[in-house]
Design a protein around this motif. Structure first.
Motif, PDB file in Angstrom:
ATOM      1  N   HIS A 162      79.923  23.101  73.275  1.00  0.00           N
ATOM      2  CA  HIS A 162      79.171  23.865  72.308  1.00  0.00           C
ATOM      3  C   HIS A 162      79.247  24.650  72.092  1.00  0.00           C
ATOM      4  O   HIS A 162      79.395  25.066  70.931  1.00  0.00           O
ATOM      5  N   LYS A 221      77.084  23.208  68.263  1.00  0.00           N
ATOM      6  CA  LYS A 221      75.633  22.206  68.595  1.00  0.00           C
ATOM      7  C   LYS A 221      75.463  21.987  70.327  1.00  0.00           C
ATOM      8  O   LYS A 221      76.204  21.224  70.894  1.00  0.00           O
ATOM      9  N   GLY A 258      79.021  17.156  64.594  1.00  0.00           N
ATOM     10  CA  GLY A 258      79.366  17.055  66.311  1.00  0.00           C
ATOM     11  C   GLY A 258      80.514  17.119  66.676  1.00  0.00           C
ATOM     12  O   GLY A 258      80.710  17.349  67.722  1.00  0.00           O
ATOM     13  N   TYR A 313      77.088  31.281  68.898  1.00  0.00           N
ATOM     14  CA  TYR A 313      77.011  30.229  69.471  1.00  0.00           C
ATOM     15  C   TYR A 313      75.566  30.849  70.146  1.00  0.00           C
ATOM     16  O   TYR A 313      76.244  31.673  71.236  1.00  0.00           O
ATOM     17  N   ARG A 344      71.212  26.364  67.055  1.00  0.00           N
ATOM     18  CA  ARG A 344      72.440  25.595  67.204  1.00  0.00           C
ATOM     19  C   ARG A 344      73.250  26.029  65.660  1.00  0.00           C
ATOM     20  O   ARG A 344      72.480  26.614  64.526  1.00  0.00           O
ATOM     21  N   SER A 391      65.371  22.626  70.007  1.00  0.00           N
ATOM     22  CA  SER A 391      65.239  23.875  70.707  1.00  0.00           C
ATOM     23  C   SER A 391      63.615  23.512  71.451  1.00  0.00           C
ATOM     24  O   SER A 391      63.117  23.038  71.134  1.00  0.00           O
ATOM     25  N   TRP A 447      66.854  20.969  74.357  1.00  0.00           N
ATOM     26  CA  TRP A 447      68.040  20.209  74.591  1.00  0.00           C
ATOM     27  C   TRP A 447      67.679  19.268  75.764  1.00  0.00           C
ATOM     28  O   TRP A 447      68.584  18.984  76.122  1.00  0.00           O
TER      29      TRP A 447
END
Length: 524
Positions: free
Chosen positions: A130, A135, A189, A283, A288, A356, A359
């Motif tokens: 992440h 992401k 990603g 982040y 994201r 969101s 996840w």
């Protein structure tokens, strides 16, 4: 479409912009003031070979682009064709397909909303990935679905010369160059997002090689010139550059001129997503982070996959069958008379899992609080309210990420046509919502980047401000907003209480799978 002669300019550049989305490809011809002279559209068939699997025949990404551009350009006079100076592109993010070097696809493209890679998400998803990619581990990033292909269909990637996003494939067909924008390929990603380049450790997880990826170009910069045969086919007087574009979410923000952290964009489309620009990378567990179409910037974005899709599902499954899922004024009218909170009915809108804020690829929808006195209108309103509750919660995290309080949202997408939903969303978020006049706001965002490459504007920001147009502003009812806070607090308790149940239901679905055979390459 007939040109709007009132806004037709005698001079100045025109650009072509295309938006290749989940359902169709649209092409628009735009002038420097943001007025659309012509629009053309071609539909793309969605294939569902198995439960939670969503695919396209990637050849349709190109064929629909070619035909839509051809129709839009054909509507121009010869004089106006001479004014076309660039092509801009936006696309459905996260979707990808494998190809031979000549552009022949090796299987159907796997789309952003495809949910087949739960095992890979759980195996590889981590806080480190992440932070590196921006992401959160979830359904949408292509890295996990690529890992699924590498595990279940290893011969596909072994034979592939290229594994690219939608924009990369369209660009190849337009120019002959396998290249994509940093603000488009990022959504796969596979990036070290701060370096704006592929990360070797992420490519390894995905089961692909660096040489199979598109070359990367900074957004709003030329990729290559249009092929001579397309110049001839479309009747253009000269070749023009294809400009590096961006994903459709970021493009919607640019098309709405939401180019500062104080103003966000809210797209009430198939999925509901919202975001803001940021000059720095961060982040967060809830949002994201994407590469922005504004060079050097990032976009903090929240995503709720059950947006207009969920409202449409309700109308199609439980609404007036004669309308086939289309908007129902009578249903809206009945739901508008239901009080906030729907007399104790609350919905968890995770029909397509949840992005969101959690996840969780195995989360499911739920409607809690049924009484015999509740009606279809109660459930419909509860669905709309639930999407608003989720959005306000997610926006709280965006504000924490930027350190700036939102002053308003620019809204677009099919959901804006519902007066009821617009007001519910304004009341839930507590923010004024300004409607974008251009229906194809993402395509307009691609047009902004293309126009910024001409002499008409100094940069992407000034082009966005100069080309955006707005309609009415919906002000929130702050008394209703306070009421919704209390209802939302109850709704937010549902997921933690149901999480274990969703896991058991997921296990059950694996134990008793669909009997429909999966044949990924059947459409090719």
């Amino acid at each position: 479409m007939t040109p709007d002669n009132k806004h037709h300019l005698g001079a100045g550049p025109l650009v072509i912009a295309i938006d290749s989305s989940t359902t169709s490809t649209k092409a628009i011809i735009v002038d420097a003031t943001g007025h659309v002279l012509h629009t053309a559209k071609r539909n793309i068939q969605l294939h569902t070979p198995a439960m939670d699997c969503y695919e396209h025949n990637p050849i349709r990404w190109w064929e629909t682009t070619r035909d839509a551009i051809g129709e839009a350009v054909a509507a121009l006079s010869p004089t106006d064709r001479e004014r076309i100076e660039a092509i801009g592109i936006t696309h459905q993010r996260e979707s990808f397909a494998p190809f031979k070097a000549d552009g022949t696809p090796l299987r159907n493209g796997i789309l952003w909303l495809d949910g087949r890679a739960t095992e890979q998400i759980r195996k590889y998803g981590s806080a480190h990935i992440h932070q590196l990619s921006g992401k959160p581990a979830g359904v949408t990033p292509a890295i996990y679905k690529m890992a699924w292909v590498a595990q279940h269909e290893p011969e596909v990637f072994e034979k592939a010369d290229k594994v690219v996003d939608v924009l990369g494939y369209i660009t190849f067909n337009l120019t002959g160059r396998w290249a994509s924008s940093q603000a488009a390929a990022d959504s796969l990603g596979l990036f070290d997002i701060e370096k704006r380049d592929y990360a070797d450790e992420l490519l390894e997880i995905a089961g692909v090689r660096r040489d199979q990826m598109s070359e990367l170009v900074e957004p709003a910069s030329p990729i290559a010139m249009l092929k001579d045969e397309l110049v001839s086919e479309w009747g253009l007087p000269k070749s023009i550059p294809v400009i590096a574009g961006l994903g459709d979410g970021q493009a919607a923000g640019i098309g709405a001129a939401a180019v500062t952290p104080q103003i966000g964009y809210l797209n009430l489309g198939t999925a509901v997503n919202a975001g803001v620009e940021s000059p720095v990378y961060k982040y967060d567990p809830v949002f994201r982070t994407h590469v922005s179409g504004i060079p050097g910037n990032y976009v903090f974005e929240v995503l709720q996959s059950s947006g207009s899709y969920l409202a449409g599902w309700f109308r199609k499954s439980l609404g007036d069958p004669k309308l086939l899922g289309e908007p129902d004024p009578a249903l809206d009218e009945a739901a508008s008379k239901i009080p906030a909170g729907c007399e104790g009915l609350v919905t968890l809108p995770y029909w397509n899992a949840v992005q969101s804020p959690y996840w969780d690829s195995v989360a499911r929808g739920a409607v809690v609080g049924w009484r015999g006195t509740h009606s279809r209108a109660h459930m419909y309103r509860s669905i709309l309210e639930s999407i608003g509750f989720e959005m306000r919660y997610n926006l709280n995290h965006i504000e924490e990420g930027t350190g700036v309080k939102l002053e308003g949202l620019r809204i677009m997408g099919g959901g804006t046509r519902s007066k009821l939903w617009r007001q519910i969303m304004a009341d839930c978020t507590g923010l004024p919502l300004t409607v974008c006049l251009e229906d194809e706001t993402s395509a307009l965002g691609a047009a902004v980047l293309a126009m910024a490459s001409t002499d008409a504007y100094e940069d992407v920001q000034s082009a966005a401000v100069g080309m955006a147009r707005y309609g009415e502003t919906i002000e929130p009812d702050m008394d209703a907003h306070e009421n919704y806070k209390e209802i939302a607090s109850i709704q937010h308790e549902l997921y933690p209480k149901l999480k274990d149940t969703f896991e058991r239901l997921h296990d059950l679905s694996l134990k008793y799978p669909s009997t429909k055979p999966e044949s990924p390459a059947a459409e090719l």
